[in-house]
Motif scaffolding. Structure first.
Motif, PDB file in Angstrom:
ATOM      1  N   ARG A 594       0.850  -1.184   0.000  1.00 20.44           N
ATOM      2  CA  ARG A 594       0.000   0.000   0.000  1.00 20.44           C
ATOM      3  C   ARG A 594       0.897   1.250   0.000  1.00 20.44           C
ATOM      4  O   ARG A 594       1.826   1.353   0.776  1.00 20.44           O
ATOM      5  CB  ARG A 594      -0.887   0.009   1.227  1.00 20.44           C
ATOM      6  N   GLY A 595       0.566   2.185  -0.940  1.00 22.03           N
ATOM      7  CA  GLY A 595       1.333   3.421  -1.073  1.00 22.03           C
ATOM      8  C   GLY A 595       2.579   3.290  -1.917  1.00 22.03           C
ATOM      9  O   GLY A 595       3.298   4.272  -2.141  1.00 22.03           O
ATOM     10  N   GLN A 596       2.863   2.067  -2.334  1.00 22.86           N
ATOM     11  CA  GLN A 596       4.063   1.837  -3.152  1.00 22.86           C
ATOM     12  C   GLN A 596       3.695   1.865  -4.633  1.00 22.86           C
ATOM     13  O   GLN A 596       2.658   1.330  -5.036  1.00 22.86           O
ATOM     14  CB  GLN A 596       4.693   0.489  -2.779  1.00 22.86           C
TER      15      GLN A 596
END
Length: 696
Positions: A594-596
């Motif tokens: 997540r967020g990558q």
């Protein structure tokens, strides 16, 4: 008149009839249209009248019968010309019953220079010179010394007669024909004296003959006839001016007199003659003009000398008559001169086989030349005799110049060899200067056309015109399509270039301006080039080179930077030139956290290995094979925008010149015309190259 025709009315028929036709007889035509005969009625025409009388005396000198000529400009406005020639005939001409001198002075096309018997070469040819001057004079007096007597005759506006008072044009006049004997002289004494007062009804009030003009003309004539003495006296001023001219050196001495610069060569003399056949109308026994082939001989005498200056001084003459506008004789001289010099330049290896021939202007630079020809009845273009029209003169003069000048170059006299070598070197130097000047003009014209013409059609422009505007120079049309979708059209402009541009470090300015890609870049930036480059006039705040991340892309960047360095250096000095840094690899993660970001871009092989190690440590996997970009065209619009165009994410490398002198040396080393230093540089650095980085 109009194209439509109509029956003339009775009034029209009565208004124009045979009684309205004018017939000009005798010298009336000359007084009615003087410009046809002397060119004008100002000072130039008045001087021409004086030359007509002087030329008659000069013709006597040419024929070998005259050794002294005097020209006097009287205070009352008259002109007097005298000589010790044979004297104009005073006996009766059988056909007209008039004395010879009266016939010559009152009839057009009458004289002793038509048949080639009395004069083999002369300046007066049409038989109208003396009669024209007589027609345009308020008074004309002629005195002829012949056969032990001085014979006199006077004319008023062309009419023969007697004046009641000597030396006054407005004295009482009585018309009469024939000559009168006024005194006895020695039987061996011969000559002619002619004095005329220009008619103020014909000439402009301010018409005059300048003293300097007469002195120059008489000095010139004395040069052309060696041994002839000419006296000039001007009584019109407060003090009488008296000059005497006599030169034994002929046109060789005249050439030295005309030359004003330091000599490169001695005066060279080219002499020769040639024969030609001319068809002329000749009167037969019945008085009919019959076309007849006449054998003519043309003599050529030329003096020339080269000096260190740049101006050309040329004087051309036909039978001592100046031809200021040249003609066929001068044409033959100039053509043959250029041809011989080209032959000698190639023989001396001063011109290579690939070099263009030198032209006439090169050969004439610094040249002082006097070109004279003598021939019976030359054909002039007009009565003013300013241009020779005899066509055979071109061939004969050309032949003489070729033969004589070639002989001088191939068999030089003592001390002449270094002089002739210096002449050839001067001619070559003149040609090189001319070519360089022409190239400079062409370059400036092409450069101005570039700067003032419309922008190229392949430019994809932006809307902004302030400092935030950017010009991307894109490698190839394939990347252009993707870049159009990826750019921000507000401030990002695109200019595609096709392949590798010209290496301007080796090429000339002319070749650079001819190159389509180089010209387009200079034109789009709009700030000029070279010394005229104006940084403030640049249309974009930045220039960004966007090339593929491979060897070819590096070469293209180097070529473009060479162009900027040599012709638009202020852009580099101001730090306004950048190189875009596109990625080499794209790693696609299988299950990004997540967020990558799903995609990771790397810009070198070392960075790729480092990132893969990091991902492996974190237990993250990626799709195989890892994408390797071979060019910008392989990216889609989103990828190109994210990695190369978007100011928030892209990487730009600013190109700076910290040391301009060192930068110039590097550009010259890498892109210059000297191969050996570049080979040594490559060889010396070969051991430092990582062979694994070679793109194969």
């Amino acid at each position: 008149m109009t194209a439509a025709t109509a029956e003339p009315t009775t009034d029209d028929q009565q208004g124009y009839s045979a009684r309205h036709l004018s017939v000009l007889e005798g010298l009336e035509a000359v007084r009615k249209r003087p410009g046809m005969y002397i060119g004008s009625t100002d000072s130039r025409g008045l001087a021409h009248c004086l030359w007509e009388i002087v030329d008659n005396s000069v013709d006597e000198a040419l024929a070998g019968h005259c050794t002294h000529i005097s020209v006097v400009m009287r205070a009352d406005g008259s002109f007097e010309v005298g000589d010790n020639g044979r004297g104009i005939p005073v006996d009766i001409e059988p056909k007209t019953g008039l004395p010879g001198v009266e016939l010559v002075m009152t009839r057009l096309h009458a004289g002793g220079k038509f048949g080639g018997v009395s004069y083999t070469a002369s300046g007066g040819l049409h038989g109208v010179g003396a009669s024209v001057v007589n027609a345009l004079s308020a008074r004309l007096d002629v005195e002829v010394d012949r056969e032990g007597h001085t014979n006199a005759i006077s004319f008023k506006r062309g009419l023969p007669g007697v004046f009641a008072d000597e030396g006054r044009p407005n004295a009482r006049f009585k018309k009469s024909s024939g000559v009168r004997q006024i005194r006895r002289v020695a039987r061996r004494t011969t000559g002619t004296r002619t004095r005329f007062w220009p008619d103020l009804q014909i000439f402009l009030p301010d018409a005059t003959v300048e003293q300097s003009l007469v002195l120059d003309r008489m000095r010139q004539t004395a040069f052309l006839i060696p041994g002839l003495t000419i006296e000039v006296r001007d009584e019109r001023g407060e003090e009488t001016v008296h000059e005497t001219f006599c030169f034994e050196g002929g046109i060789g001495e005249y050439c030295t007199y005309l030359a004003k610069d330091a000599a490169i060569s001695d005066v060279l003399r080219l002499q020769g003659r040639g024969r030609f056949t001319e068809t002329v109308p000749v009167l037969d026994g019945q008085g009919h003009l019959t076309p007849t082939d006449v054998e003519r001989e043309l003599e050529v005498d030329i003096a020339l000398r080269w000096g260190g200056g740049y101006d050309t001084t040329m004087r051309s003459f036909v039978n001592v008559i100046a031809t200021p506008k040249g003609g066929t004789h001068l044409r033959g001289f100039e053509r043959s001169l250029a041809r011989v010099l080209n032959e000698q330049l190639r023989a001396a290896r001063l011109l290579k086989a690939s070099d263009d021939d030198v032209i006439k202007e090169d050969a004439l630079e610094g040249l002082t030349a006097v070109v004279t020809v003598r021939l019976p009845e030359p054909q002039f273009e007009g009565q003013t005799k300013e241009i020779l029209g005899t066509s055979a003169a071109t061939r004969i003069v050309g032949t003489v110049v070729s033969k004589e000048l070639k002989e001088i170059f191939e068999n030089p006299g003592r001390g002449q060899k270094p002089q002739l070598r210096a002449v050839l070197e001067k001619v070559v130097g003149a040609a090189k200067t001319r070519i360089a000047a022409r190239t400079q003009r062409d370059n400036q014209r092409r450069k101005n056309a570039l700067e003032n013409s419309a922008l190229p059609a392949k430019l994809v422009d932006c809307r902004a015109t302030d400092d935030r505007s950017e010009l991307f120079i894109v490698e190839g049309d394939s990347a252009l399509g993707t870049a159009k979708l990826a750019r921000n059209s507000e401030f990002q402009a695109l200019l595609p270039i096709r392949g590798k541009i010209l290496n301007v470090q080796k090429a000339s300015v002319a070749d650079m301006l001819k190159n389509t890609e180089c010209a387009a870049i200079i034109q789009v930036l709009g700030a000029g080039s070279g010394r005229t480059f104006d940084l403030d006039a640049a249309r974009y705040g930045r220039a960004i080179i966007m090339a593929d991340a491979d060897v070819d892309g590096s070469h293209i960047r180097c070529l473009l930077l060479t162009l900027f360095h040599r012709y638009m250096r202020p852009m580099l000095e101001a730090g306004r030139v950048f190189s875009a840094v596109p990625p080499l690899h794209r790693i696609e993660l299988v299950r990004p956290k997540r967020g990558q970001d799903k995609y990771i871009y790397t810009y070198s092989d070392a960075e790729l290995r480092r990132r893969l190690v990091e991902l492996e440590r974190k237990g993250q996997s990626w799709k195989e094979p890892i994408q390797r970009y071979k060019g910008l065209g392989e990216m889609d619009a989103d990828q190109l925008a994210e990695t190369t165009l978007d100011p928030q994410h892209r990487i730009l490398r600013r190109i700076r010149i910290e040391d301009a002198e060192e930068a110039s040396k590097v550009f010259d080393l890498l892109m210059g015309s000297e191969v050996a230093p570049r080979r040594a540089f490559i060889t010396a650095g070969a051991s430092e190259l990582d062979t694994d980085r070679i793109d194969t």
